[in-house]
Design a protein around this motif. Structure first.
Motif, PDB file in Angstrom:
ATOM      1  N   LYS A 268       0.825  -1.206   0.000  1.00 12.20           N
ATOM      2  CA  LYS A 268       0.000   0.000   0.000  1.00 12.20           C
ATOM      3  C   LYS A 268       0.861   1.258   0.000  1.00 12.20           C
ATOM      4  CE  LYS A 268      -4.533  -0.987   1.642  1.00 12.20           C
ATOM      5  NZ  LYS A 268      -5.470  -0.867   2.774  1.00 12.20           N
ATOM      6  N   GLY A 269       2.166   1.081  -0.147  1.00 12.11           N
ATOM      7  CA  GLY A 269       3.032   2.242  -0.273  1.00 12.11           C
ATOM      8  C   GLY A 269       3.568   2.778   1.034  1.00 12.11           C
ATOM      9  N   SER A 270       3.349   2.061   2.144  1.00 10.17           N
ATOM     10  CA  SER A 270       3.829   2.584   3.418  1.00 10.17           C
ATOM     11  C   SER A 270       5.094   1.864   3.885  1.00 10.17           C
ATOM     12  CB  SER A 270       2.743   2.472   4.478  1.00 10.17           C
ATOM     13  OG  SER A 270       2.350   1.135   4.581  1.00 10.17           O
ATOM     14  N   LEU A 271       5.776   2.500   4.828  1.00  8.60           N
ATOM     15  CA  LEU A 271       6.982   1.939   5.437  1.00  8.60           C
ATOM     16  C   LEU A 271       6.748   1.882   6.929  1.00  8.60           C
ATOM     17  CD1 LEU A 271       9.823   4.103   3.856  1.00  8.60           C
ATOM     18  CD2 LEU A 271       9.268   1.739   3.324  1.00  8.60           C
ATOM     19  N   ARG A 272       7.119   0.780   7.556  1.00  4.17           N
ATOM     20  CA  ARG A 272       6.999   0.708   9.005  1.00  4.17           C
ATOM     21  C   ARG A 272       8.364   0.446   9.612  1.00  4.17           C
ATOM     22  NH1 ARG A 272       2.263  -1.173   7.027  1.00  4.17           N
ATOM     23  NH2 ARG A 272       0.344  -0.390   7.979  1.00  4.17           N
TER      24      ARG A 272
ATOM     25  N   PHE B 269      -5.490   2.414 -10.886  1.00  7.31           N
ATOM     26  CA  PHE B 269      -4.133   1.895 -10.741  1.00  7.31           C
ATOM     27  C   PHE B 269      -3.383   2.462  -9.539  1.00  7.31           C
ATOM     28  CE2 PHE B 269      -5.154   2.030 -15.319  1.00  7.31           C
ATOM     29  CZ  PHE B 269      -5.224   0.660 -15.535  1.00  7.31           C
ATOM     30  N   SER B 270      -3.990   3.436  -8.837  1.00  2.00           N
ATOM     31  CA  SER B 270      -3.269   4.129  -7.754  1.00  2.00           C
ATOM     32  C   SER B 270      -2.611   3.182  -6.775  1.00  2.00           C
ATOM     33  CB  SER B 270      -4.221   5.026  -6.973  1.00  2.00           C
ATOM     34  OG  SER B 270      -4.858   5.900  -7.824  1.00  2.00           O
ATOM     35  N   GLU B 271      -3.386   2.195  -6.322  1.00  2.00           N
ATOM     36  CA  GLU B 271      -2.835   1.329  -5.297  1.00  2.00           C
ATOM     37  C   GLU B 271      -1.718   0.445  -5.862  1.00  2.00           C
ATOM     38  OE1 GLU B 271      -5.579  -0.174  -2.410  1.00  2.00           O
ATOM     39  OE2 GLU B 271      -4.313  -1.939  -2.072  1.00  2.00           O
ATOM     40  N   ILE B 272      -1.908  -0.051  -7.087  1.00  4.13           N
ATOM     41  CA  ILE B 272      -0.881  -0.915  -7.685  1.00  4.13           C
ATOM     42  C   ILE B 272       0.421  -0.156  -7.852  1.00  4.13           C
ATOM     43  CG2 ILE B 272      -0.291  -2.398  -9.634  1.00  4.13           C
ATOM     44  CD1 ILE B 272      -3.265  -2.619 -10.247  1.00  4.13           C
TER      45      ILE B 272
ATOM     46  N   LEU C  18       5.001   7.120 -18.526  1.00  2.00           N
ATOM     47  CA  LEU C  18       4.196   5.887 -18.539  1.00  2.00           C
ATOM     48  C   LEU C  18       2.834   6.077 -17.864  1.00  2.00           C
ATOM     49  CD1 LEU C  18       6.799   3.071 -17.807  1.00  2.00           C
ATOM     50  CD2 LEU C  18       5.985   3.953 -19.993  1.00  2.00           C
ATOM     51  N   ARG C  19       2.650   7.236 -17.214  1.00  2.00           N
ATOM     52  CA  ARG C  19       1.409   7.486 -16.493  1.00  2.00           C
ATOM     53  C   ARG C  19       0.182   7.329 -17.398  1.00  2.00           C
ATOM     54  NH1 ARG C  19       0.886   9.585 -11.338  1.00  2.00           N
ATOM     55  NH2 ARG C  19       3.058  10.134 -11.077  1.00  2.00           N
TER      56      ARG C  19
END
Ligand SMILES: *[C@@H]1O[C@H](CO)[C@@H](O)[C@H](O)[C@H]1NC(C)=O
Ligand SMILES: *[C@@H]1O[C@H](CO)[C@@H](O)[C@H](O)[C@H]1NC(C)=O
Ligand SMILES: *[C@@H]1O[C@H](CO)[C@@H](O)[C@H](O)[C@H]1NC(C)=O
Length: 438
Positions: free
Chosen positions: A235-239, A268-271, A316-317
Motif C-alpha cells: 500500500k506504499g507505506s513503510l513501518r 491503478f493508484s494502489e498498484i 508511462l502514467r
C-alpha cells in the motif's frame, strides 16, 4: 555520470536470467543469482603494472548451484530454484560467506581458497584409499605441496521450513549474528548458527484471509542500530520497528506514508504505489523506496511525507492501462544508493536505467547495451520523448521495449562502479573520472 566500461560480462543463456546482484562490503566481490538457481561470483582483478587500466575488471571467481527445483508434496506445489536474494556476511576469517534464498529456503554458503594440498599420509595413499598396513614400515610427516588455486564452495547451513509464503527479502543484522527473512505476511529472525528455529517478529496475517488488504514487499535492517528494521508494503507505506520495544513487532514505532493526491486517484493508484524495494542509506539517516513510477527519499525523522521524490518514467502514467494488461505494472524494480548517499540509481524499461543526483538535482537516463559496453565507450545519455518535439536520437514512448527491463542493480560501496542486470546479461560500468585517475 559518464561511464567507461572496463568490462562487459555476458553469459547469454536463456536459463540464466539474472534475479539478483550484490557487492560484498568492500566491493571486491560481486555475486549474481539467476533463475536457474545458480550463483556466480566475480572478483575484481588487482591493477597490474603492464596494464594500468585493468583495475576494475571483474572476472568470474566461482560458480555453483545454490538451489534445485523442489516439489512440495503436501501442497502439490513446485518450488522454483530461482535465487531471490543474496547477502554477503562480513568477512571474519580467510573464508567468505553468503546467504542465498529462493522462495522458501535460505542457505549459508562458505567460499574458501585452496592452493596447497597435503601429501605423504601414513595410512592412506594420494587418492585417499587406505593402504595395505603391512606395507607401512616407517612413519613420515605429511607435507603441504603447492597446487593451482582452487575455490571451494560448501553449504554450511540450510534454514528451511520458516516460511509459508514466498520469501522476498533477507537482511543481515549489524550484530553479525542474526539475520531476518521476510515473506508476504511474516518476518522471521534467525541466528546464523541455528537452523531449526526462528523467531517470528512481524505477522500481518489476518485471522480471516478474506480481510487481507496489504502484503509485505521488502524489508531491511538498519545499518548501524541492530534493534531497528524497516518493512515496506503493497500500500506504499513503510513501518520502522524497534525490537527492543516488543518481541513481536506488530506495533511499529513509526509509520511513513504519503497522503494520496485525490486528483491523481485512479484504478491503478494502489498498484503503482506498492513499494518494490527499500534501502537504508549508508549513513542510516534516510530510506530510499521505489514504487512503479518514482523513487523517494525518506528522512527517519519525518513520517508525514518523503523529503525527495524523483520521477523515473512519468511518461508511462498515460500507459498504465496497457502496462496492466501485459502485467508489466507488477514489475518489481530495485533501487540503490551510491557510496556517499548523494546519488540514487534505479532501473526502467528498454534496458534504460536512471540516476538522480540529490545535490544538483540533475538526472540522467543511461542504456545498458552491448554497444555501450565496448571498452572505454562513454555512455550517452538517452532521452524519451513524449508528443511532437522529437530530437535526433530521441526514442519515442511507443517504441520502448517493455520486455527489456532493468530490475536489479547494485552500486559498489566505495567507488563509482555499478552492476546492472539486463535479463541474462550483467553489465559493469565504471565512472570515467575514476578510471582516468589510475
Ligand atoms: C570482500 O571481498 C574481498 C576480496 O576477497 C575481501 O578482501 C574483503 O575482506 C571482503 N569484504 C568484506 C567486508 O567481507
Ligand atoms: C500527480 O500526477 C502528476 C503528473 O500527472 C505528478 O507530477 C504528481 O507527482 C502526482 N502526485 C502524486 C502525489 O503522486
Ligand atoms: C557518489 O556520487 C557523487 C557524484 O557523482 C560522487 O562525487 C561521489 O564520489 C560518489 N561517492 C562514492 C563513494 O562513490
Amino acid at each position: 555520470f559518464s561511464c567507461t566500461t572496463p568490462s562487459c560480462l555476458a553469459v547469454p543463456l536463456p536459463a540464466d536470467i539474472i534475479s539478483t546482484v550484490e557487492f560484498n562490503h568492500t566491493g571486491e566481490l560481486l555475486a549474481t543469482g539467476d533463475k536457474g538457481g545458480r550463483v556466480v561470483i566475480f572478483q575484481r582483478e588487482p591493477e597490474s603494472k603492464n596494464a594500468p587500466h585493468s583495475q576494475g575488471e571483474y572476472d568470474v571467481y566461482s560458480t555453483f548451484q545454490s538451489h534445485e527445483p523442489e516439489f512440495d508434496y503436501l501442497k502439490s506445489l513446485e518450488i522454483e530454484e530461482k535465487i531471490n536474494k543474496i547477502k554477503w556476511l562480513p568477512q571474519q576469517n580467510a573464508a567468505h560467506s553468503l546467504l542465498s534464498t529462493n522462495d522458501k529456503t535460505i542457505k549459508l554458503w562458505k567460499i574458501t581458497e585452496r592452493d596447497k594440498r597435503p601429501e605423504g599420509y601414513n595410512l592412506k595413499d594420494e587418492e585417499g584409499k587406505l593402504k595395505d598396513l603391512s606395507t607401512v614400515t616407517s612413519l613420515q610427516v605429511p607435507v603441504l605441496k603447492p597446487m593451482d588455486l582452487m575455490v571451494e564452495v560448501s553449504p554450511r547451513r540450510i534454514f528451511a521450513n520458516g516460511h509459508t509464503y514466498h520469501i522476498n527479502s533477507i537482511s543481515v543484522n549489524s550484530d553479525c549474528e542474526t539475520y531476518m527473512s521476510a515473506d508476504d505476511l511474516r518476518i522471521n529472525l534467525w541466528h546464523l548458527a541455528i537452523t531449526d528455529r526462528s523467531f517470528n517478529i512481524v505477522d500481518i496475517k489476518p485471522a480471516n484471509m478474506e480481510d487481507l488488504t496489504e502484503v509485505i514487499t521488502a524489508s531491511e535492517f538498519h545499518p548501524h542500530h541492530c534493534n531497528l528494521f524497516v518493512y515496506s508494503s503493497s500500500k506504499g507505506s513503510l513501518r520502522l520497528c524497534d525490537m527492543r520495544a516488543a518481541a513481536l513487532c506488530d506495533k511499529h514505532s513509526k509509520l511513513f506514508e504519503e497522503p494520496e493526491d485525490p486528483s491523481n486517484r485512479s484504478f491503478f493508484s494502489e498498484i503503482i504505489s506498492s513499494v518494490s524495494d527499500v534501502k537504508f542509506s549508508h549513513s542510516g539517516r534516510y530510506m530510499l523506496t521505489r514504487d512503479y513510477l518514482t523513487v523517494k527519499v525518506w528522512d527517519l525523522n519525518m513520517e508525514a511525507r518523503p523529503i525527495e521524490t524523483y520521477q523515473v518514467h512519468d511518461y508511462l502514467r498515460s500507459k498504465l492501462c496497457s502496462l496492466y494488461e501485459n502485467d508489466c505494472i507488477f514489475d518489481k524494480f530495485e533501487c540503490a544508493w551510491n557510496g556517499s548517499d548523494s546519488v540514487i540509481m534505479t532501473g526502467a524499461y528498454n534496458n534504460f536505467f536512471r540516476m538522480f543526483d540529490r545535490n544538483t538535482k540533475r538526472d540522467v537516463t543511461l542504456e545498458a547495451s552491448r554497444e555501450s559496453s565496448k571498452p572505454r565507450a562513454v555512455l550517452k545519455p538517452r532521452r524519451v520523448c513524449v508528443g511532437g518535439k522529437r530530437r535526433r536520437d530521441d526514442i519515442s514512448v511507443d517504441s520502448l521495449d517493455f520486455t527489456k527491463k532493468i530490475l536489479h542493480t547494485a552500486w559498489h560501496p566505495a567507488e563509482n562502479i555499478i552492476a546492472i542486470a539486463a535479463t541474462n546479461n550483467l553489465y559493469i560500468f565504471q565512472d570515467k573520472v575514476n578510471s582516468d585517475m589510475h
